[in-house]
Write a protein that holds these residues in place. Structure first.
Motif, PDB file in Angstrom:
ATOM      1  N   LEU A 140      50.430  31.476  58.840  1.00  0.00           N
ATOM      2  CA  LEU A 140      49.708  32.197  58.131  1.00  0.00           C
ATOM      3  C   LEU A 140      48.733  32.934  58.830  1.00  0.00           C
ATOM      4  CD1 LEU A 140      49.159  30.343  54.686  1.00  0.00           C
ATOM      5  CD2 LEU A 140      50.691  32.188  55.109  1.00  0.00           C
ATOM      6  N   ALA A 141      48.304  32.426  60.006  1.00  0.00           N
ATOM      7  CA  ALA A 141      47.365  32.942  60.905  1.00  0.00           C
ATOM      8  C   ALA A 141      47.575  32.857  62.301  1.00  0.00           C
ATOM      9  CB  ALA A 141      46.114  32.215  60.341  1.00  0.00           C
ATOM     10  N   ALA A 142      46.678  33.553  62.908  1.00  0.00           N
ATOM     11  CA  ALA A 142      46.493  33.766  64.546  1.00  0.00           C
ATOM     12  C   ALA A 142      45.157  33.982  64.636  1.00  0.00           C
ATOM     13  CB  ALA A 142      47.585  34.706  65.093  1.00  0.00           C
ATOM     14  N   ASP A 143      44.485  33.417  65.874  1.00  0.00           N
ATOM     15  CA  ASP A 143      43.129  33.394  66.418  1.00  0.00           C
ATOM     16  C   ASP A 143      42.331  33.597  65.159  1.00  0.00           C
ATOM     17  OD1 ASP A 143      44.419  33.530  68.805  1.00  0.00           O
ATOM     18  OD2 ASP A 143      44.662  35.802  68.598  1.00  0.00           O
ATOM     19  N   GLY A 144      42.443  32.674  64.009  1.00  0.00           N
ATOM     20  CA  GLY A 144      41.572  32.673  62.881  1.00  0.00           C
ATOM     21  C   GLY A 144      41.568  33.606  61.940  1.00  0.00           C
ATOM     22  N   ARG A 145      42.537  34.543  62.028  1.00  0.00           N
ATOM     23  CA  ARG A 145      42.697  35.653  60.953  1.00  0.00           C
ATOM     24  C   ARG A 145      44.131  35.488  60.415  1.00  0.00           C
ATOM     25  NH1 ARG A 145      41.336  39.250  65.512  1.00  0.00           N
ATOM     26  NH2 ARG A 145      38.925  38.942  65.334  1.00  0.00           N
ATOM     27  N   ALA A 146      44.499  35.974  59.211  1.00  0.00           N
ATOM     28  CA  ALA A 146      45.558  36.017  58.412  1.00  0.00           C
ATOM     29  C   ALA A 146      46.465  37.243  59.315  1.00  0.00           C
ATOM     30  CB  ALA A 146      45.466  36.382  57.036  1.00  0.00           C
ATOM     31  N   LEU A 147      47.695  36.809  59.234  1.00  0.00           N
ATOM     32  CA  LEU A 147      48.647  37.798  59.916  1.00  0.00           C
ATOM     33  C   LEU A 147      48.826  38.856  59.192  1.00  0.00           C
ATOM     34  CD1 LEU A 147      51.328  35.091  60.891  1.00  0.00           C
ATOM     35  CD2 LEU A 147      49.745  36.053  62.400  1.00  0.00           C
ATOM     36  N   GLY A 152      49.880  41.802  56.832  1.00  0.00           N
ATOM     37  CA  GLY A 152      50.875  41.849  55.796  1.00  0.00           C
ATOM     38  C   GLY A 152      50.992  40.704  54.920  1.00  0.00           C
ATOM     39  N   VAL A 153      50.741  39.406  55.402  1.00  0.00           N
ATOM     40  CA  VAL A 153      50.838  38.140  54.700  1.00  0.00           C
ATOM     41  C   VAL A 153      50.250  38.180  53.617  1.00  0.00           C
ATOM     42  CG1 VAL A 153      50.723  35.450  55.086  1.00  0.00           C
ATOM     43  CG2 VAL A 153      51.735  36.915  56.775  1.00  0.00           C
ATOM     44  N   PRO A 154      48.821  38.203  53.568  1.00  0.00           N
ATOM     45  CA  PRO A 154      48.194  37.997  52.248  1.00  0.00           C
ATOM     46  C   PRO A 154      48.669  39.143  51.065  1.00  0.00           C
ATOM     47  CG  PRO A 154      46.455  38.457  53.991  1.00  0.00           C
ATOM     48  CD  PRO A 154      47.739  38.773  54.554  1.00  0.00           C
ATOM     49  N   GLU A 155      49.038  40.191  51.485  1.00  0.00           N
ATOM     50  CA  GLU A 155      49.748  41.289  50.483  1.00  0.00           C
ATOM     51  C   GLU A 155      50.934  40.806  50.113  1.00  0.00           C
ATOM     52  OE1 GLU A 155      46.721  43.315  53.308  1.00  0.00           O
ATOM     53  OE2 GLU A 155      48.746  41.957  53.584  1.00  0.00           O
ATOM     54  N   ARG A 156      51.740  40.184  50.741  1.00  0.00           N
ATOM     55  CA  ARG A 156      53.266  39.776  50.227  1.00  0.00           C
ATOM     56  C   ARG A 156      52.911  38.634  49.661  1.00  0.00           C
ATOM     57  NH1 ARG A 156      58.295  41.712  54.167  1.00  0.00           N
ATOM     58  NH2 ARG A 156      57.698  43.890  53.879  1.00  0.00           N
ATOM     59  N   LEU A 157      52.073  37.684  49.988  1.00  0.00           N
ATOM     60  CA  LEU A 157      51.982  36.456  49.228  1.00  0.00           C
ATOM     61  C   LEU A 157      51.401  36.778  47.788  1.00  0.00           C
ATOM     62  CD1 LEU A 157      50.325  33.908  51.761  1.00  0.00           C
ATOM     63  CD2 LEU A 157      52.678  33.746  50.734  1.00  0.00           C
ATOM     64  N   ALA A 158      50.457  37.819  47.720  1.00  0.00           N
ATOM     65  CA  ALA A 158      50.019  38.265  46.489  1.00  0.00           C
ATOM     66  C   ALA A 158      51.045  38.801  45.441  1.00  0.00           C
ATOM     67  CB  ALA A 158      48.749  39.254  46.317  1.00  0.00           C
ATOM     68  N   VAL A 198      44.525  35.839  46.802  1.00  0.00           N
ATOM     69  CA  VAL A 198      45.830  35.382  46.650  1.00  0.00           C
ATOM     70  C   VAL A 198      45.761  34.027  45.803  1.00  0.00           C
ATOM     71  CG1 VAL A 198      47.988  34.649  47.810  1.00  0.00           C
ATOM     72  CG2 VAL A 198      46.422  36.419  48.992  1.00  0.00           C
ATOM     73  N   PRO A 199      46.564  34.221  44.741  1.00  0.00           N
ATOM     74  CA  PRO A 199      46.633  33.095  43.731  1.00  0.00           C
ATOM     75  C   PRO A 199      47.261  32.012  44.575  1.00  0.00           C
ATOM     76  CG  PRO A 199      47.591  34.699  42.613  1.00  0.00           C
ATOM     77  CD  PRO A 199      47.091  35.298  43.964  1.00  0.00           C
ATOM     78  N   CYS A 200      46.718  30.957  44.898  1.00  0.00           N
ATOM     79  CA  CYS A 200      47.590  29.909  45.472  1.00  0.00           C
ATOM     80  C   CYS A 200      46.814  28.562  45.261  1.00  0.00           C
ATOM     81  CB  CYS A 200      47.794  30.019  47.097  1.00  0.00           C
ATOM     82  SG  CYS A 200      46.344  30.562  48.155  1.00  0.00           S
ATOM     83  N   ALA A 248      59.924  36.237  56.467  1.00  0.00           N
ATOM     84  CA  ALA A 248      60.223  35.379  55.614  1.00  0.00           C
ATOM     85  C   ALA A 248      60.000  35.692  54.113  1.00  0.00           C
ATOM     86  CB  ALA A 248      59.614  33.973  55.913  1.00  0.00           C
ATOM     87  N   LEU A 249      58.696  36.067  53.972  1.00  0.00           N
ATOM     88  CA  LEU A 249      58.230  36.490  52.716  1.00  0.00           C
ATOM     89  C   LEU A 249      59.147  37.626  51.906  1.00  0.00           C
ATOM     90  CD1 LEU A 249      54.635  36.277  53.277  1.00  0.00           C
ATOM     91  CD2 LEU A 249      56.062  34.598  52.244  1.00  0.00           C
ATOM     92  N   GLY A 250      59.623  38.568  52.924  1.00  0.00           N
ATOM     93  CA  GLY A 250      60.446  39.705  52.515  1.00  0.00           C
ATOM     94  C   GLY A 250      61.818  39.259  51.656  1.00  0.00           C
ATOM     95  N   LEU A 251      62.228  37.808  52.384  1.00  0.00           N
ATOM     96  CA  LEU A 251      63.624  37.457  51.969  1.00  0.00           C
ATOM     97  C   LEU A 251      63.333  37.095  50.664  1.00  0.00           C
ATOM     98  CD1 LEU A 251      64.472  35.143  55.083  1.00  0.00           C
ATOM     99  CD2 LEU A 251      65.612  37.378  54.276  1.00  0.00           C
ATOM    100  N   LEU A 252      62.365  36.642  50.366  1.00  0.00           N
ATOM    101  CA  LEU A 252      61.907  35.921  48.758  1.00  0.00           C
ATOM    102  C   LEU A 252      61.996  37.103  48.033  1.00  0.00           C
ATOM    103  CD1 LEU A 252      59.752  33.017  49.837  1.00  0.00           C
ATOM    104  CD2 LEU A 252      62.226  32.829  49.063  1.00  0.00           C
ATOM    105  N   LEU A 253      60.994  38.242  48.494  1.00  0.00           N
ATOM    106  CA  LEU A 253      60.595  39.425  47.737  1.00  0.00           C
ATOM    107  C   LEU A 253      61.813  40.198  47.188  1.00  0.00           C
ATOM    108  CD1 LEU A 253      57.351  40.282  49.053  1.00  0.00           C
ATOM    109  CD2 LEU A 253      57.824  39.736  46.800  1.00  0.00           C
TER     110      LEU A 253
END
Length: 168
Positions: A26-33, A35-41, A67-69, A141-146
């Protein structure tokens, strides 16, 4: 719920997505990767999102604001088995999991759908062997689910029988 019938593989009725917060997923160097938050939402409209975190990573939770999680704190020791146990708790037949390290293997193995990611940190050979498929990035990976037709294309045993996908 995401429903996907994959010829020669299985029928998936997914209600949960489980993924670790740590670097590379989900993250690199303390920041969200990117496109990840948008796809998770977007996925949160169809699946319950479960973010597994070490208590030391709690400060990183702000990166997924909006992001509702469900945040799940894992013990510092024994995280691999704790991940498997969590998948079992929510229901292995209805869970997808994303990971890349050796500590993710029990979770990837237990979930109805295990997706391994290469990411910037690499992919352990053991995680690759126990996942159902591997992609280069969490966004993929998130795209596979979307867009479940992508799952069908990757996992169908034969092109003679097309799978049927639908999100509900």
């Amino acid at each position: 719920m995401i429903r996907v019938e994959i010829a020669g593989f299985t029928y998936l009725g997914l209600d949960h997505l489980i993924l670790p917060l740590r670097a590379g997923v989900l993250a690199a160097d303390g920041r969200a990767l990117g496109g990840v938050p948008e796809r998770l939402a977007m996925l949160a409209r169809q699946l319950k999102i479960h973010v597994l975190a070490d208590p030391a990573d709690a400060r990183m939770g702000a990166m997924l604001d909006g992001v509702p999680c469900k945040w799940v704190s894992l013990p510092h020791l024994g995280q691999a088995e704790a991940k498997r146990n969590y998948v079992e708790q929510v229901g292995v037949d209805h869970a997808a999991a994303i990971g890349h390290g050796r500590g993710d293997v029990p979770m990837l193995e237990a979930a109805a759908l295990g997706i391994a990611i290469f990411g910037g940190l690499g992919l352990s050979c053991e995680a690759a062997r126990h996942a159902d498929l591997a992609v280069r990035h969490t966004v993929d990976a998130l795209g596979l689910l979307l867009w479940p037709d992508r799952l069908i294309q990757s996992l169908t045993l034969s092109t003679d029988n097309a799978g049927v996908a639908g999100a509900h």
